[in-house]
Write a protein that holds these residues in place. Structure first.
Motif, mmCIF file in Angstrom:
data_model
loop_
_atom_site.group_PDB
_atom_site.id
_atom_site.type_symbol
_atom_site.label_atom_id
_atom_site.label_comp_id
_atom_site.label_asym_id
_atom_site.label_seq_id
_atom_site.Cartn_x
_atom_site.Cartn_y
_atom_site.Cartn_z
ATOM 1 N N LEU A 76 46.107 32.113 49.131
ATOM 2 C CA LEU A 76 44.917 32.883 48.764
ATOM 3 C C LEU A 76 45.152 34.341 49.128
ATOM 4 C CD1 LEU A 76 41.949 30.632 49.958
ATOM 5 C CD2 LEU A 76 42.688 31.052 47.610
ATOM 6 N N THR A 77 44.604 35.234 48.322
ATOM 7 C CA THR A 77 44.700 36.665 48.596
ATOM 8 C C THR A 77 43.688 37.046 49.660
ATOM 9 O OG1 THR A 77 45.338 37.055 46.299
ATOM 10 C CG2 THR A 77 44.551 38.965 47.554
ATOM 11 N N VAL A 78 44.142 37.793 50.658
ATOM 12 C CA VAL A 78 43.258 38.315 51.702
ATOM 13 C C VAL A 78 42.738 39.688 51.281
ATOM 14 C CG1 VAL A 78 43.136 39.082 54.108
ATOM 15 C CG2 VAL A 78 44.443 37.034 53.520
ATOM 16 N N GLU A 79 43.655 40.526 50.799
ATOM 17 C CA GLU A 79 43.269 41.866 50.336
ATOM 18 C C GLU A 79 44.363 42.425 49.467
ATOM 19 O OE1 GLU A 79 44.807 45.010 51.305
ATOM 20 O OE2 GLU A 79 46.344 43.902 52.366
ATOM 21 N N TYR A 80 43.980 43.405 48.614
ATOM 22 C CA TYR A 80 44.998 44.149 47.885
ATOM 23 C C TYR A 80 44.487 45.528 47.525
ATOM 24 C CZ TYR A 80 43.123 42.797 43.171
ATOM 25 O OH TYR A 80 42.365 42.596 42.051
ATOM 26 N N LYS A 81 45.462 46.409 47.299
ATOM 27 C CA LYS A 81 45.182 47.763 46.840
ATOM 28 C C LYS A 81 46.050 47.998 45.613
ATOM 29 C CE LYS A 81 45.757 52.659 47.757
ATOM 30 N NZ LYS A 81 46.193 52.981 46.408
ATOM 31 N N VAL A 82 45.428 48.470 44.566
ATOM 32 C CA VAL A 82 46.166 48.739 43.334
ATOM 33 C C VAL A 82 46.080 50.220 43.007
ATOM 34 C CG1 VAL A 82 44.213 48.211 41.815
ATOM 35 C CG2 VAL A 82 46.530 47.966 40.954
ATOM 36 N N SER A 83 47.171 50.761 42.504
ATOM 37 C CA SER A 83 47.209 52.146 42.043
ATOM 38 C C SER A 83 47.601 52.144 40.574
ATOM 39 C CB SER A 83 48.240 52.961 42.834
ATOM 40 O OG SER A 83 47.874 53.026 44.191
ATOM 41 N N MET A 84 46.764 52.760 39.750
ATOM 42 C CA MET A 84 47.042 52.898 38.323
ATOM 43 C C MET A 84 47.817 54.194 38.138
ATOM 44 S SD MET A 84 45.450 50.248 37.313
ATOM 45 C CE MET A 84 44.002 49.236 37.531
ATOM 46 N N GLY A 116 41.855 51.528 23.745
ATOM 47 C CA GLY A 116 42.955 50.746 23.192
ATOM 48 C C GLY A 116 44.055 50.402 24.179
ATOM 49 N N PHE A 117 43.907 50.834 25.437
ATOM 50 C CA PHE A 117 44.874 50.477 26.475
ATOM 51 C C PHE A 117 44.507 49.107 27.039
ATOM 52 C CE2 PHE A 117 44.450 55.228 27.260
ATOM 53 C CZ PHE A 117 45.505 55.555 26.420
ATOM 54 N N LEU A 118 45.478 48.428 27.572
ATOM 55 C CA LEU A 118 45.202 47.192 28.288
ATOM 56 C C LEU A 118 44.243 47.531 29.424
ATOM 57 C CD1 LEU A 118 46.279 44.238 28.139
ATOM 58 C CD2 LEU A 118 47.887 44.870 29.947
ATOM 59 N N HIS A 119 43.162 46.784 29.555
ATOM 60 C CA HIS A 119 42.171 47.060 30.596
ATOM 61 C C HIS A 119 42.832 46.977 31.961
ATOM 62 C CE1 HIS A 119 38.680 46.734 33.162
ATOM 63 N NE2 HIS A 119 37.947 47.170 32.145
ATOM 64 N N GLY A 120 42.496 47.881 32.862
ATOM 65 C CA GLY A 120 43.097 47.942 34.190
ATOM 66 C C GLY A 120 42.963 46.663 35.003
ATOM 67 N N ALA A 121 41.940 45.872 34.713
ATOM 68 C CA ALA A 121 41.765 44.616 35.434
ATOM 69 C C ALA A 121 42.884 43.628 35.120
ATOM 70 C CB ALA A 121 40.419 43.994 35.086
ATOM 71 N N VAL A 122 43.491 43.766 33.952
ATOM 72 C CA VAL A 122 44.542 42.818 33.556
ATOM 73 C C VAL A 122 45.796 43.001 34.402
ATOM 74 C CG1 VAL A 122 46.002 41.994 31.675
ATOM 75 C CG2 VAL A 122 43.582 42.498 31.252
ATOM 76 N N PRO A 123 46.419 44.187 34.426
ATOM 77 C CA PRO A 123 47.599 44.307 35.284
ATOM 78 C C PRO A 123 47.281 44.062 36.755
ATOM 79 C CG PRO A 123 47.106 46.410 34.214
ATOM 80 C CD PRO A 123 46.200 45.400 33.627
ATOM 81 N N SER A 124 46.089 44.422 37.190
ATOM 82 C CA SER A 124 45.707 44.161 38.581
ATOM 83 C C SER A 124 45.698 42.658 38.865
ATOM 84 C CB SER A 124 44.327 44.742 38.879
ATOM 85 O OG SER A 124 44.336 46.138 38.708
ATOM 86 N N SER A 125 45.106 41.899 37.966
ATOM 87 C CA SER A 125 45.039 40.453 38.140
ATOM 88 C C SER A 125 46.416 39.801 38.077
ATOM 89 C CB SER A 125 44.138 39.822 37.077
ATOM 90 O OG SER A 125 42.814 40.266 37.241
ATOM 91 N N VAL A 126 47.236 40.257 37.141
ATOM 92 C CA VAL A 126 48.566 39.658 37.005
ATOM 93 C C VAL A 126 49.439 40.039 38.200
ATOM 94 C CG1 VAL A 126 50.603 39.371 35.555
ATOM 95 C CG2 VAL A 126 48.350 39.589 34.492
#
Length: 151
Positions: free
Chosen positions: A85-93, A55-65
């Motif tokens: 254009l994005t070259v690279e990114y790192k996301v931390s949940m 029931g949480f917002l899928h992690g791909a959503v905040p990453s994409s936004v």
């Protein structure tokens, strides 16, 4: 944000037009709250269509936004006719994405002629309380002289 060189005096209108052309952001219900040279704030409502099995917002959503927020923060500092254009990114949940609304902040850390370094933070808002749920660092590329990459 101050201190950044504005290379495109029409950055705001062009950024808003480019953002409006993003079908994914439209589908998610994401809107621009604030836009300034090197910074942007986006927001979206919670929607069960974008949740995972708990029931949480899928992690791909905040990453994409957040990727989009950082890209548009960078875009505000690019010369006219450029694309981003994005070259690279790192996301931390940091916490489950649980809330009534979500806010996403993107900002430029260091602009360059070809690469722009950015950071972003996502917040869940529930009952008036904000909680940071994820962070993102990203490198964006200034794209010029390509008809298929504008805005």
């Amino acid at each position: 944000m101050t201190g950044f060189r504005i290379r495109n005096p029409d950055y705001e209108a062009e950024a808003r037009a480019s953002f409006a052309a993003q079908a994914m952001m439209t589908e998610l219900g994401v809107e621009i709250e604030a836009l300034a040279p090197g910074a942007i704030t986006l927001s979206m409502p919670f929607n069960t269509r974008f949740t995972q099995q708990h029931g949480f917002l899928h992690g791909a959503v905040p990453s994409s936004v957040l990727d989009t927020a950082c890209g548009f923060a960078a875009y505000t500092l690019m010369p006219p006719g450029s694309g981003v254009l994005t070259v690279e990114y790192k996301v931390s949940m940091l916490a489950p994405a649980k809330g009534e609304r979500f806010r996403f902040e993107g900002r430029v850390v260091k602009p360059g002629r070809t690469l722009i370094f950015t950071e972003g933070e996502a917040f869940a808002i529930a009952e008036g309380v904000e909680k940071r749920i994820s962070t993102l660092t990203a490198t964006m590329m200034v794209v010029t002289d390509r008809e298929d990459v504008k805005g």
